[in-house]
Scaffold this motif. Structure first.
Motif, PDB file in Angstrom:
ATOM      1  N   ILE A 168       0.771  -1.273   0.115  1.00  0.00           N
ATOM      2  CA  ILE A 168      -0.070  -0.135   0.109  1.00  0.00           C
ATOM      3  C   ILE A 168       0.776   1.189  -0.107  1.00  0.00           C
ATOM      4  O   ILE A 168       1.946   1.392   0.594  1.00  0.00           O
ATOM      5  CB  ILE A 168      -0.988  -0.125   1.265  1.00  0.00           C
ATOM      6  CG1 ILE A 168      -0.286  -0.167   2.491  1.00  0.00           C
ATOM      7  CG2 ILE A 168      -2.217  -0.909   1.206  1.00  0.00           C
ATOM      8  CD1 ILE A 168      -1.084  -0.124   3.685  1.00  0.00           C
ATOM      9  N   PRO A 169       0.354   2.240  -0.517  1.00  0.00           N
ATOM     10  CA  PRO A 169       1.340   3.263  -1.000  1.00  0.00           C
ATOM     11  C   PRO A 169       1.765   4.194   0.367  1.00  0.00           C
ATOM     12  O   PRO A 169       0.794   4.212   1.224  1.00  0.00           O
ATOM     13  CB  PRO A 169       0.648   4.283  -2.142  1.00  0.00           C
ATOM     14  CG  PRO A 169      -0.685   3.845  -1.950  1.00  0.00           C
ATOM     15  CD  PRO A 169      -0.771   2.425  -1.460  1.00  0.00           C
ATOM     16  N   ALA A 170       2.602   4.922   0.175  1.00  0.00           N
ATOM     17  CA  ALA A 170       3.044   5.784   1.389  1.00  0.00           C
ATOM     18  C   ALA A 170       2.098   7.010   1.375  1.00  0.00           C
ATOM     19  O   ALA A 170       1.188   7.159   0.400  1.00  0.00           O
ATOM     20  CB  ALA A 170       4.529   6.627   0.990  1.00  0.00           C
ATOM     21  N   TYR A 171       1.906   7.631   2.462  1.00  0.00           N
ATOM     22  CA  TYR A 171       1.045   8.753   2.584  1.00  0.00           C
ATOM     23  C   TYR A 171       1.375   9.836   3.458  1.00  0.00           C
ATOM     24  O   TYR A 171       2.476   9.700   4.452  1.00  0.00           O
ATOM     25  CB  TYR A 171      -0.287   8.357   3.186  1.00  0.00           C
ATOM     26  CG  TYR A 171      -0.230   7.899   4.699  1.00  0.00           C
ATOM     27  CD1 TYR A 171      -0.488   8.702   5.868  1.00  0.00           C
ATOM     28  CD2 TYR A 171      -0.171   6.272   4.955  1.00  0.00           C
ATOM     29  CE1 TYR A 171      -0.601   8.043   7.045  1.00  0.00           C
ATOM     30  CE2 TYR A 171      -0.191   5.901   6.197  1.00  0.00           C
ATOM     31  CZ  TYR A 171      -0.462   6.741   7.139  1.00  0.00           C
ATOM     32  OH  TYR A 171      -0.273   6.148   8.486  1.00  0.00           O
ATOM     33  N   GLY A 172       1.313  11.022   3.494  1.00  0.00           N
ATOM     34  CA  GLY A 172       1.346  12.083   4.264  1.00  0.00           C
ATOM     35  C   GLY A 172       0.241  12.965   4.856  1.00  0.00           C
ATOM     36  O   GLY A 172      -0.889  13.119   4.234  1.00  0.00           O
TER      37      GLY A 172
END
Length: 639
Positions: free
Chosen positions: A581-585
């Motif tokens: 699952i992708p990175a997030y900020g």
């Protein structure tokens, strides 16, 4: 590799032998001998992280999960606001982080977990994270470290109160109340917290064609928490304290992105009662603590005939004796005894089945010594622990830590320790699938920290860098046996290593204006180290290589503007590292305004979370909310 790490460890230990004497080290140990929890007193070579006071104030209406996620390197694995939230510290899993309340472990012996979304940060006076906590201090479950919650009796005489009320997006309301009374000998504290949410936030379902916009369903939750403490203190009797902590939660479990709907429901009723007696004599102090916990969890999912009830209770008795054998030292020895019993039953329309009916007895003997060497500005702590589980002795658990002041602004410290974790009752006895042949997780951890700090009338600056390495054998992991059955196995070795950066900076601009900055950055490589395993050198599930958090605050008179954020790297969701699952900020903004009238103060605040409206997931197929708002007030009254 282990040999070289030990050589480097002792090489650095010898460096300060030519250092000059600093008066800072010529201090009396009388106070910390009586008061300090042993996990902090003897954690000489380990780092202790505490949330900045600005973040604690802003996240008062949040749960422990929200505060931890915003303030340090712990990765929170959350199924959504108010739903199950667990932690990952230094590449470990949730069962490998020990949660303690006033020094007593409260992790469930059934599944090894504590749901951080059921712990309101409003109710506690202090929280500290001890990554790399030695197994000789905490015992089983502290492979990745420990988190300690503190409740401290008020020293201010008379009555005081604190009231919290918030209103937030998605039908969310929270309220909290603290009442204190402190007399000459007696003190009482009654605290309550309430939260209710609809959790019906919108999201785009990328699992369906066209990414249609939907609203989360079956996600309502209600949580009541109460905490009461009564303490009696005199020079003759010492400190006598009895505490009760009750949690009552009723939560719906929403569907994932690939489910059409859900009717799942979870009910939690948790009761904790603690008794404490602390008494200081001339050269001896005694600490007798006991905690009794009773857990009730009911989970229903009608679609697949699940209607399970889990009942468990455990009691832990801890006796500690501290004394001063020689100057500038504290020595402790003690015994910890615990007993746990669990029963998990599933009631279906067809029959009633027992999923787990088990019990466990444990006893541990331990000793620790803390020594200061003022002339070389060095502290040393050593520890040893022997634990017996159901009459079977575990290997001896030793630890060694040091801290040295190379310069008035520069410290170095580090430690080497053995850590372990015994399987949970579910791991051993769950039917079907439990594995009674499981071996305890066991290994060694090493870490070294350089810490620079500078403080003047207008500037307060701290920066530290920690490197660590931990190798664990017999790592426990649940794996599929067939299409319907899972079972836990010991998978071999897991190697976790990384770097942790911590910094804070405060600038006093004038009597009414200041600025404050905090930043954390963590690199974690936690991989399968078993050469015979097909996933050799693959990163563990849900462990990001990178995580960073930070904040910047500006205060003028009684107004505060705070911008905080967190960034979590890509996480793998398959053991072969092919799926992720992708990175997030996330970026949050808060504005606080304090009004003071005599002995009363009112704090009005507005908080905007995820102000960039980013789409993200902490757990695969579990959507998290976009931009959302919170308005609140905190009133404090002293008399």
């Amino acid at each position: 590799m282990k040999r070289y790490l030990i050589i480097i460890f002792f090489f650095y230990l010898a460096l300060p032998l030519m250092a000059q004497t600093d008066s800072l080290w010529n201090k009396d140990l009388k106070e910390i001998t009586v008061v300090a929890e042993r996990a902090e007193l003897y954690n000489t070579g380990g780092r202790t992280d505490k949330p900045d006071s600005l973040l604690q104030n802003v996240f008062k209406s949040s749960t422990l999960a929200g505060l931890l996620d915003a303030s340090n390197g712990i990765v929170i694995r959350s199924y959504g606001p108010g739903i199950l939230a667990s932690s990952s510290l230094r590449g470990g899993n949730a069962q490998q982080t020990a949660l303690t309340w006033n020094g007593m472990s409260i992790n469930s012996p059934v599944n090894g977990l504590t749901d951080f979304n059921l712990v309101p940060s409003f109710l506690f006076d202090g929280m500290s994270v001890l990554p790399g906590l030695a197994g000789s201090l905490q015992g089983s479950g502290a492979i990745s470290g420990g988190i300690n919650l503190n409740t401290i009796p008020s020293k201010q005489k008379g009555f005081s109160l604190e009231w919290l009320q918030t209103m937030a997006s998605f039908g969310t309301y929270t309220g909290g109340l603290k009442l204190f009374y402190t007399g000459n000998k007696w003190s009482h504290a009654t605290k309550g917290f309430f939260s209710k949410t609809n959790n019906d936030y919108p999201f785009n379902n990328y699992a369906l064609a066209g990414n249609p916009k939907q609203k989360l369903t079956n996600a309502e939750g209600v949580n009541y928490t109460v905490l009461h403490e009564t303490a009696y203190e005199t020079p003759k009797t010492g400190i006598l304290k009895i505490s009760y902590w009750g949690t009552f939660a009723n939560r719906q479990i929403p569907p994932t992105l690939v489910m059409e709907s859900s009717n799942a429901l979870q009910v939690d009723n948790i009761h904790k009662t603690m008794f404490q007696w602390d008494k200081a004599f001339k050269k001896l102090s005694v600490k007798i603590h006991s905690v009794l916990q009773n857990d009730y969890l009911k989970y229903t999912e009608p679609e697949i005939e699940i209607n399970s009830v889990s009942k468990s209770y455990f009691i832990t008795n801890d006796a500690e004796f501290r004394f001063k054998l020689i100057k500038n030292s504290t020595t402790s020895a003690g015994v910890v005894q615990s007993f746990a019993k669990a029963k998990v039953t599933n009631y279906s329309t067809i029959d009633t089945s027992i999923l787990n009916q088990s019990q466990r007895s444990q006893v541990a003997f331990w000793a620790s010594h803390f020594q200061m060497f003022p002339k070389i500005r060095t502290q040393i702590s050593v520890g040893i622990r022997e634990e017996i589980v159901d009459t079977k002795p575990l290997p001896i658990i030793p630890s060694l830590g040091f801290r040295t002041k190379l310069h008035k602004n520069l410290d170095i410290y580090g430690q080497a320790n053995r850590v372990y974790r015994i399987p949970t009752l579910n791991d051993l006895h769950w039917f079907p699938g439990g594995n009674p042949e499981l071996k305890p997780e066991s290994g060694w951890g090493f870490e070294f920290t350089t810490d620079f700090h500078k403080k003047s009338r207008k500037v307060d600056f701290t920066v530290s860098l920690t490197g660590y390495n931990r190798l664990i054998t017999n790592w426990i992991q649940w794996q599929p046996v067939n299409s319907t059955l899972w079972s836990p196995v010991n998978i071999g070795k897991v190697n976790s290593r990384g770097l942790e950066f911590r910094s804070s900076f405060k600038l006093v601009i004038s009597k009414k204006m200041y600025s404050k900055l905090g930043l954390t950055f963590d690199y974690t490589k936690s991989e399968n180290a078993d050469a015979g395993n097909p996933n050799f050198h693959k990163q563990l599930l849900y462990v990001p290589f990178y995580k960073s958090s930070g904040f910047i605050g500006f205060g003028f008179n009684k107004t505060l503007l705070l911008v905080s954020g967190v960034w979590v790297g890509k996480r793998f969701v398959s053991t072969d590292n092919l799926d992720s699952i992708p990175a997030y900020g996330l970026l949050n903004v808060a504005i606080n305004q304090t009004l003071t009238i005599k002995k009363a103060s009112m704090n009005l605040f507005v908080r905007v979370n995820n102000i960039l409206d980013n789409r993200y997931e902490a757990i695969v197929w579990r959507p998290m909310p976009g931009i959302n708002y919170e308005f609140g007030v905190i009133v404090c009254l002293n008399r």
